[in-house]
Design a protein around this motif. Sequence first.
Motif, PDB file in Angstrom:
ATOM      1  N   HIS A  74      78.943  72.688 -41.351  1.00 41.23           N
ATOM      2  CA  HIS A  74      78.780  71.805 -42.072  1.00 41.23           C
ATOM      3  C   HIS A  74      76.659  70.770 -41.661  1.00 41.23           C
ATOM      4  CE1 HIS A  74      78.692  67.330 -42.754  1.00 41.23           C
ATOM      5  NE2 HIS A  74      77.554  67.181 -42.682  1.00 41.23           N
ATOM      6  N   HIS A  76      72.649  70.378 -42.841  1.00 40.84           N
ATOM      7  CA  HIS A  76      71.599  70.404 -43.499  1.00 40.84           C
ATOM      8  C   HIS A  76      70.218  71.107 -42.943  1.00 40.84           C
ATOM      9  CE1 HIS A  76      73.518  67.147 -44.788  1.00 40.84           C
ATOM     10  NE2 HIS A  76      74.457  66.705 -43.484  1.00 40.84           N
ATOM     11  N   ARG A  83      62.203  63.556 -37.095  1.00 41.76           N
ATOM     12  CA  ARG A  83      62.317  62.508 -36.999  1.00 41.76           C
ATOM     13  C   ARG A  83      62.882  62.187 -35.629  1.00 41.76           C
ATOM     14  NH1 ARG A  83      66.116  62.008 -41.435  1.00 41.76           N
ATOM     15  NH2 ARG A  83      66.802  60.231 -40.086  1.00 41.76           N
ATOM     16  N   TYR A  96      72.013  53.051 -37.622  1.00 44.81           N
ATOM     17  CA  TYR A  96      71.123  54.267 -38.582  1.00 44.81           C
ATOM     18  C   TYR A  96      70.891  53.211 -39.648  1.00 44.81           C
ATOM     19  CZ  TYR A  96      71.584  58.347 -40.899  1.00 44.81           C
ATOM     20  OH  TYR A  96      71.253  59.287 -42.180  1.00 44.81           O
ATOM     21  N   TYR A 146      67.801  66.439 -49.968  1.00 43.95           N
ATOM     22  CA  TYR A 146      66.714  65.813 -48.998  1.00 43.95           C
ATOM     23  C   TYR A 146      65.766  65.891 -50.170  1.00 43.95           C
ATOM     24  CZ  TYR A 146      68.306  65.213 -44.409  1.00 43.95           C
ATOM     25  OH  TYR A 146      69.635  64.914 -43.478  1.00 43.95           O
ATOM     26  N   HIS A 178      73.147  62.419 -51.788  1.00 37.03           N
ATOM     27  CA  HIS A 178      73.083  62.149 -50.506  1.00 37.03           C
ATOM     28  C   HIS A 178      72.757  60.193 -49.760  1.00 37.03           C
ATOM     29  CE1 HIS A 178      71.652  63.622 -46.390  1.00 37.03           C
ATOM     30  NE2 HIS A 178      72.386  63.168 -46.199  1.00 37.03           N
ATOM     31  N   PHE A 210      78.405  61.761 -49.868  1.00 36.06           N
ATOM     32  CA  PHE A 210      77.766  60.731 -48.444  1.00 36.06           C
ATOM     33  C   PHE A 210      78.525  59.729 -48.954  1.00 36.06           C
ATOM     34  CE2 PHE A 210      75.048  58.784 -45.375  1.00 36.06           C
ATOM     35  CZ  PHE A 210      75.951  58.377 -44.678  1.00 36.06           C
ATOM     36  N   HIS A 238      81.744  63.380 -47.048  1.00 39.43           N
ATOM     37  CA  HIS A 238      80.874  63.043 -45.476  1.00 39.43           C
ATOM     38  C   HIS A 238      81.978  61.387 -46.093  1.00 39.43           C
ATOM     39  CE1 HIS A 238      77.184  65.773 -45.241  1.00 39.43           C
ATOM     40  NE2 HIS A 238      77.117  65.005 -44.335  1.00 39.43           N
ATOM     41  N   GLU A 241      81.862  58.026 -41.868  1.00 40.34           N
ATOM     42  CA  GLU A 241      80.686  57.793 -40.874  1.00 40.34           C
ATOM     43  C   GLU A 241      80.557  56.445 -40.068  1.00 40.34           C
ATOM     44  OE1 GLU A 241      76.952  60.274 -41.494  1.00 40.34           O
ATOM     45  OE2 GLU A 241      77.056  59.406 -39.778  1.00 40.34           O
ATOM     46  N   HIS A 261      82.947  63.882 -40.774  1.00 39.18           N
ATOM     47  CA  HIS A 261      82.556  63.166 -39.577  1.00 39.18           C
ATOM     48  C   HIS A 261      83.878  62.112 -39.076  1.00 39.18           C
ATOM     49  CE1 HIS A 261      79.139  62.883 -40.108  1.00 39.18           C
ATOM     50  NE2 HIS A 261      78.518  62.866 -41.242  1.00 39.18           N
ATOM     51  N   THR A 286      76.799  64.029 -33.887  1.00 37.22           N
ATOM     52  CA  THR A 286      75.838  63.122 -34.671  1.00 37.22           C
ATOM     53  C   THR A 286      76.333  60.925 -33.896  1.00 37.22           C
ATOM     54  OG1 THR A 286      77.080  64.093 -36.838  1.00 37.22           O
ATOM     55  CG2 THR A 286      76.070  61.687 -37.480  1.00 37.22           C
ATOM     56  N   ASP A 313      76.598  69.167 -37.524  1.00 42.91           N
ATOM     57  CA  ASP A 313      75.674  68.330 -38.407  1.00 42.91           C
ATOM     58  C   ASP A 313      74.457  68.812 -38.545  1.00 42.91           C
ATOM     59  OD1 ASP A 313      75.068  66.466 -40.884  1.00 42.91           O
ATOM     60  OD2 ASP A 313      76.014  64.734 -39.143  1.00 42.91           O
ATOM     61  N   PRO A 316      67.678  66.497 -39.506  1.00 41.46           N
ATOM     62  CA  PRO A 316      66.589  66.049 -38.843  1.00 41.46           C
ATOM     63  C   PRO A 316      66.782  64.321 -37.745  1.00 41.46           C
ATOM     64  CG  PRO A 316      66.221  65.500 -40.640  1.00 41.46           C
ATOM     65  CD  PRO A 316      67.447  66.025 -40.305  1.00 41.46           C
ATOM     66  N   ASN A 317      68.096  63.884 -37.862  1.00 43.84           N
ATOM     67  CA  ASN A 317      69.193  62.733 -37.201  1.00 43.84           C
ATOM     68  C   ASN A 317      69.315  63.664 -36.003  1.00 43.84           C
ATOM     69  OD1 ASN A 317      69.524  59.707 -36.220  1.00 43.84           O
ATOM     70  ND2 ASN A 317      71.661  61.507 -36.437  1.00 43.84           N
TER      71      ASN A 317
HETATM   72  O1  NIG Z   1      75.719  63.753 -41.524  1.00 49.79           O
HETATM   73  N1  NIG Z   1      75.436  61.192 -43.150  1.00 49.79           N
HETATM   74  C1  NIG Z   1      74.453  61.945 -43.804  1.00 49.79           C
HETATM   75  N2  NIG Z   1      73.949  62.317 -43.524  1.00 49.79           N
HETATM   76  C2  NIG Z   1      73.310  63.147 -42.700  1.00 49.79           C
HETATM   77  C3  NIG Z   1      72.412  62.462 -41.595  1.00 49.79           C
HETATM   78  C4  NIG Z   1      70.813  62.861 -42.301  1.00 49.79           C
HETATM   79  C5  NIG Z   1      70.029  62.304 -41.963  1.00 49.79           C
HETATM   80  O2  NIG Z   1      69.837  61.422 -41.151  1.00 49.79           O
HETATM   81  O3  NIG Z   1      68.656  62.715 -42.054  1.00 49.79           O
HETATM   82  C6  NIG Z   1      74.997  63.406 -41.481  1.00 49.79           C
HETATM   83  O4  NIG Z   1      74.999  62.463 -40.564  1.00 49.79           O
END
Ligand code: NIG
Length: 400
Positions: A74, A76, A83, A96, A146, A178, A210, A238, A241, A261, A286, A313, A316-317
């Motif tokens: 998993h 991205h 960020r 979030y 994205y 997403h 998501f 997803h 979560e 998740h 996460t 996961d 950018p978070n």
């Molecule tokens: O898997 N939860 C949704 N999408 C991503 C986070 C993506 C983001 O925050 O840019 C995830 O946690």
Amino acid sequence: MKVIENISELITIPNDGRHPKRGEGMRDLGIIRNVNLWIEDGKVLRITREMPDRVDEKIDARGKVVMPSFVDPHTHPVFSGYRDFELSLKISGKTYQDILKSGGGIFYTVDRTREASEDELFRESSKRIEYMIKHGTLAAESKSGYGLDLENELKILKVIRRLSREYPITLVPTFLLHVVPRKREEGDYVLEMIDALDTLKRYAVNVDVFCDKGAFSSQWTEIFLKKAREKGFNLKMHADELEYIGCSSLINKLDFISMDHLIKTPDEVIVEMSRKDTVAVLLPGTPFTLLEDKYANARKFIDNNVPVAVGTDLNPNCYTESMQEIIALSIYKMRMSVEEAITASTYNAAFATGVQDRYGSIGEGKEANLLILDIPSYTHLGYHFGVNLVSDIVWKGELI
Ligand code: NIG
Ligand code: FE
């Protein structure tokens, strides 16, 4: 002939090649001590105490562990728009969803990703792929998501394809629904993407949604996934979560290769999952990066015979490429045993990614994708955390 000799501990991960591992099976690593591994034509030829008559290359693994390379089920990895600045918001108590609702979060990254050219995205993402490889990941599921319009989603999927061609790694592309783009209706965006499925099929093998509060409803998720299944995509989601809004219950209606998740998943769904080969992909990075105390209940999934994988996961978070870090979090935050965490990050992760024929275990006749770790025993994985324990990497039988 290449030989990795004097391996202190070889982790093979016994398997039938047809089903992910569950329960007690996740704790059986098939360890062989003080052994040699012969490699020819990219494949493992023999696992034996003997030496072949002719050796072209010898690698000494005395005092070391050899294991299958990690599979990250998993990620991205293709985006522009870090960020790091959100970290102080999170520390001050913003959730979030607060950040997302105020136009930040995913939307911030979408704006930067749309501005970037395909070449710029390729260059930026290359660094992440290099980190993955250095930390032992040689196969990864990789999502778009994205772009939030067809043109930009395709741009991301093309970058994933280029990365997979140019680096010693297998990236399996997933189209991700997403979030609902700003100023659009949920149903309107979903229907547009359903119309684009034939085009997307040229670039992606899986689809993912998501499905959560603030993202997509379970109703629209179901409509989209049904159509995608008819077009031959594998399904991922997803799910649960942030909140449970019925998403994981779609297990009763559709076949998923993984559900991911699963932090707020009800017990009935866990029981239903134990009857299927759907892999529960748990992502402890996460909640860790969201400063949350609640992690997926890995013990309940494993003890109820649901096949469990773990992944980064990477996004950018939650910004890490390291499956070793995720193994540590799986142990310390989800109470998985080190044996379970190893199976979850190799064989079961390969299953969730659809690459179990080439990755996730070491056996005679199988492609040689493996790691040499500079540790005296596999029990140092997770125990010795925050550093890179990989000393050598073999991809398709070649030292890289
Ligand atoms: O898997 N939860 C949704 N999408 C991503 C986070 C993506 C983001 O925050 O840019 C995830 O946690
Ligand atoms: Fe994700």
